[in-house]
Design a protein around this motif. Structure first.
Motif, PDB file in Angstrom:
ATOM      1  N   GLU A   1       9.275   0.118   5.271  1.00  0.00           N
ATOM      2  CA  GLU A   1       8.615   1.476   5.017  1.00  0.00           C
ATOM      3  C   GLU A   1       9.579   2.555   4.078  1.00  0.00           C
ATOM      4  O   GLU A   1      10.570   2.949   4.834  1.00  0.00           O
ATOM      5  N   LEU A   2       9.185   2.927   3.101  1.00  0.00           N
ATOM      6  CA  LEU A   2       9.694   3.975   2.528  1.00  0.00           C
ATOM      7  C   LEU A   2       9.128   5.397   2.709  1.00  0.00           C
ATOM      8  O   LEU A   2       7.956   5.393   2.541  1.00  0.00           O
ATOM      9  N   ARG A   3       9.917   6.475   3.426  1.00  0.00           N
ATOM     10  CA  ARG A   3       9.252   7.482   3.543  1.00  0.00           C
ATOM     11  C   ARG A   3       9.912   8.828   2.782  1.00  0.00           C
ATOM     12  O   ARG A   3      11.209   8.888   2.828  1.00  0.00           O
ATOM     13  N   LYS A   4       8.940   9.392   1.951  1.00  0.00           N
ATOM     14  CA  LYS A   4       9.837  10.150   0.934  1.00  0.00           C
ATOM     15  C   LYS A   4       9.581  11.533   1.309  1.00  0.00           C
ATOM     16  O   LYS A   4       8.363  12.159   1.283  1.00  0.00           O
ATOM     17  N   TYR A   5      10.553  12.639   1.281  1.00  0.00           N
ATOM     18  CA  TYR A   5      10.130  13.988   1.327  1.00  0.00           C
ATOM     19  C   TYR A   5      10.915  14.666   0.027  1.00  0.00           C
ATOM     20  O   TYR A   5      11.995  14.380  -0.435  1.00  0.00           O
ATOM     21  N   GLN A   6       9.893  15.331  -0.603  1.00  0.00           N
ATOM     22  CA  GLN A   6      10.156  15.862  -1.617  1.00  0.00           C
ATOM     23  C   GLN A   6      10.475  17.401  -1.219  1.00  0.00           C
ATOM     24  O   GLN A   6       9.506  18.114  -0.852  1.00  0.00           O
ATOM     25  N   LEU A   7      11.768  18.049  -1.359  1.00  0.00           N
ATOM     26  CA  LEU A   7      12.188  19.221  -0.578  1.00  0.00           C
ATOM     27  C   LEU A   7      11.943  20.398  -1.930  1.00  0.00           C
ATOM     28  O   LEU A   7      12.097  20.162  -3.089  1.00  0.00           O
ATOM     29  N   LYS A   8      11.837  21.608  -1.345  1.00  0.00           N
ATOM     30  CA  LYS A   8      12.178  23.026  -2.203  1.00  0.00           C
ATOM     31  C   LYS A   8      13.273  22.699  -3.060  1.00  0.00           C
ATOM     32  O   LYS A   8      14.244  22.510  -2.442  1.00  0.00           O
ATOM     33  N   LEU A   9      13.277  23.476  -4.038  1.00  0.00           N
ATOM     34  CA  LEU A   9      14.572  23.830  -4.820  1.00  0.00           C
ATOM     35  C   LEU A   9      15.310  24.500  -3.927  1.00  0.00           C
ATOM     36  O   LEU A   9      14.972  25.491  -3.006  1.00  0.00           O
TER      37      LEU A   9
ATOM     38  N   THR B   1       1.003  -1.211  -0.017  1.00  0.00           N
ATOM     39  CA  THR B   1      -0.115   0.065   0.163  1.00  0.00           C
ATOM     40  C   THR B   1       1.111   1.421  -0.042  1.00  0.00           C
ATOM     41  O   THR B   1       2.105   1.044   0.223  1.00  0.00           O
ATOM     42  N   GLY B   2       0.380   2.397  -0.236  1.00  0.00           N
ATOM     43  CA  GLY B   2       1.335   3.639  -0.292  1.00  0.00           C
ATOM     44  C   GLY B   2       1.210   4.516  -1.571  1.00  0.00           C
ATOM     45  O   GLY B   2       0.356   3.858  -2.635  1.00  0.00           O
ATOM     46  N   SER B   3       2.326   5.172  -1.663  1.00  0.00           N
ATOM     47  CA  SER B   3       2.308   6.137  -2.862  1.00  0.00           C
ATOM     48  C   SER B   3       2.928   5.171  -4.151  1.00  0.00           C
ATOM     49  O   SER B   3       2.499   5.554  -5.404  1.00  0.00           O
TER      50      SER B   3
ATOM     51  N   LEU C   1      10.578  23.027   4.678  1.00  0.00           N
ATOM     52  CA  LEU C   1      11.412  22.987   3.704  1.00  0.00           C
ATOM     53  C   LEU C   1      11.001  21.993   2.430  1.00  0.00           C
ATOM     54  O   LEU C   1      11.488  22.127   1.638  1.00  0.00           O
ATOM     55  N   ALA C   2       9.688  21.370   2.850  1.00  0.00           N
ATOM     56  CA  ALA C   2       9.244  20.259   1.937  1.00  0.00           C
ATOM     57  C   ALA C   2       7.904  20.734   1.050  1.00  0.00           C
ATOM     58  O   ALA C   2       7.306  21.737   1.521  1.00  0.00           O
ATOM     59  N   THR C   3       7.907  20.220   0.048  1.00  0.00           N
ATOM     60  CA  THR C   3       6.761  20.380  -1.021  1.00  0.00           C
ATOM     61  C   THR C   3       5.606  19.360  -0.587  1.00  0.00           C
ATOM     62  O   THR C   3       4.403  19.408  -1.143  1.00  0.00           O
ATOM     63  N   SER C   4       6.122  18.318  -0.420  1.00  0.00           N
ATOM     64  CA  SER C   4       5.262  16.865  -0.342  1.00  0.00           C
ATOM     65  C   SER C   4       5.994  16.040   0.563  1.00  0.00           C
ATOM     66  O   SER C   4       7.075  16.011   0.543  1.00  0.00           O
ATOM     67  N   PHE C   5       5.012  14.750   0.960  1.00  0.00           N
ATOM     68  CA  PHE C   5       5.683  13.729   1.910  1.00  0.00           C
ATOM     69  C   PHE C   5       4.722  12.626   1.624  1.00  0.00           C
ATOM     70  O   PHE C   5       3.514  12.903   1.667  1.00  0.00           O
ATOM     71  N   ASP C   6       5.384  11.413   1.153  1.00  0.00           N
ATOM     72  CA  ASP C   6       4.538  10.450   1.149  1.00  0.00           C
ATOM     73  C   ASP C   6       5.327   9.159   1.525  1.00  0.00           C
ATOM     74  O   ASP C   6       6.639   8.993   1.834  1.00  0.00           O
ATOM     75  N   THR C   7       4.453   7.994   1.861  1.00  0.00           N
ATOM     76  CA  THR C   7       5.068   6.732   2.114  1.00  0.00           C
ATOM     77  C   THR C   7       4.610   5.807   1.583  1.00  0.00           C
ATOM     78  O   THR C   7       3.386   5.550   0.947  1.00  0.00           O
ATOM     79  N   SER C   8       5.297   4.396   1.773  1.00  0.00           N
ATOM     80  CA  SER C   8       4.983   3.349   0.940  1.00  0.00           C
ATOM     81  C   SER C   8       5.416   2.309   1.959  1.00  0.00           C
ATOM     82  O   SER C   8       6.394   2.255   2.478  1.00  0.00           O
ATOM     83  N   ILE C   9       4.630   1.202   1.662  1.00  0.00           N
ATOM     84  CA  ILE C   9       4.686  -0.058   2.778  1.00  0.00           C
ATOM     85  C   ILE C   9       4.973  -1.252   1.571  1.00  0.00           C
ATOM     86  O   ILE C   9       4.388  -1.504   0.820  1.00  0.00           O
ATOM     87  N   LEU C  10       6.323  -1.695   1.911  1.00  0.00           N
ATOM     88  CA  LEU C  10       6.847  -2.777   0.868  1.00  0.00           C
ATOM     89  C   LEU C  10       7.017  -4.199   1.660  1.00  0.00           C
ATOM     90  O   LEU C  10       7.456  -4.174   2.865  1.00  0.00           O
TER      91      LEU C  10
END
Length: 279
Positions: A168-176, A81-83, A261-270
């Motif tokens: 668990e993968l936790r992803k931060y997409q940061l600002k430029l 489940t997840g992104s 600092l972030a523009t988005s944050f999402d998680t995935s369960i593997l």
């Protein structure tokens, strides 16, 4: 007629079975340099599969896992489940010798008849392939509780597979910006001890590594966590540890600053496959 210089971006979607031939011919005709770095890298590969062919791909991949593990494979699994889209094969490789090692070892594997036979059996299962290059953040080596990916290659836990562990993968997409990632890592390192030592954290929860993008979508940071084991449910362990971290004051303060600092944050369960070193 305008004489202003222009740049024309072109993207060619290749047949996975013909990518090597296309690349070889393109390099030979362009004079492209093949010099590579020896700095350690992590490669994240994601293969989007045809849902009707996922079982076939998985069967062949398990059967050929010893061949794949001639590469420095740290993790191989599929999202529950997840992104990350379902039916995506997700694998992580840690190359201490950098892009040079990656190039040499993948080239050696590609020459093996058994590998060619494997690819022939799975190429029709794959709809899209994606590869990105990351580096492990320096803070990985500053905390005893954080193993890093190389640990799992050297201490392959695939013989102990069969439990209910998850990754668990936790992803931060940061600002430029050039300072964004360093500022993130500084805040993260300051706040992390309170999370790692939060009262009530499940004993199986472990931070594996922090990855920072180098080739691909830049200013991307991944946390890689493992939860659960043979006798404990990974999802339940993750939820228990999340609840514990919410009571860690320094962590809550740090995340509040990181959010700026972030523009988005999402998680995935593997779910790891049976041959994945990281379980």
């Amino acid at each position: 007629m305008s004489t202003s210089p222009i740049v024309e971006p072109r993207q060619y979607q290749l047949n996975p079975a013909a990518t090597a031939t296309y690349t070889k011919n393109t390099i030979q005709s362009s004079g492209m340099s093949t010099l590579t770095s020896s700095s350690p890298i992590v490669e994240l590969r994601q293969y989007q599969l045809n849902p009707a062919a996922t079982a076939t791909y998985t069967k062949h991949t398990i059967q050929s896992s010893d061949l794949r593990k001639t590469l420095p494979l740290a993790f191989f699994g599929f999202p529950e489940t997840g992104s990350i889209a379902l039916n995506t094969a997700v694998h992580l490789y840690h190359y201490p010798g950098g892009t040079r090692q990656r190039k040499d070892e993948r080239a050696a594997l590609a020459k093996k008849d058994e590998w060619k036979q494997y690819l022939g059996g799975v190429k029709e299962c794959m709809m899209e392939q994606k590869s990105e290059i990351f580096v492990e953040a320096g803070l990985v080596h500053e905390f005893e509780q954080v193993t890093g990916l190389e640990y799992w290659i050297k201490n392959d836990c695939s013989m102990n597979s069969g439990g209910e562990s998850i990754v668990e993968l936790r992803k931060y997409q940061l600002k430029l910006g050039y300072d964004t990632v360093p500022n993130f890592l500084k805040l993260y390192a300051q706040a992390l001890p309170s999370k790692l030592n939060a009262a009530g954290t499940h004993p199986t929860t472990q931070l594996v590594t922090i990855l920072v993008s180098d080739v691909g979508k830049l200013n991307t940071v991944f946390e890689v966590w493992k939860h659960g084991g043979k006798s404990s449910c990974g999802m339940e362990a993750m939820e228990q540890s999340r609840q514990a971290s919410r009571g860690a004051k320094e962590w809550r303060t740090g995340i509040a600053e990181i959010a700026k600092l972030a523009t988005s944050f999402d998680t995935s369960i593997l779910k790891p496959t049976s041959f994945s070193p990281l379980q």
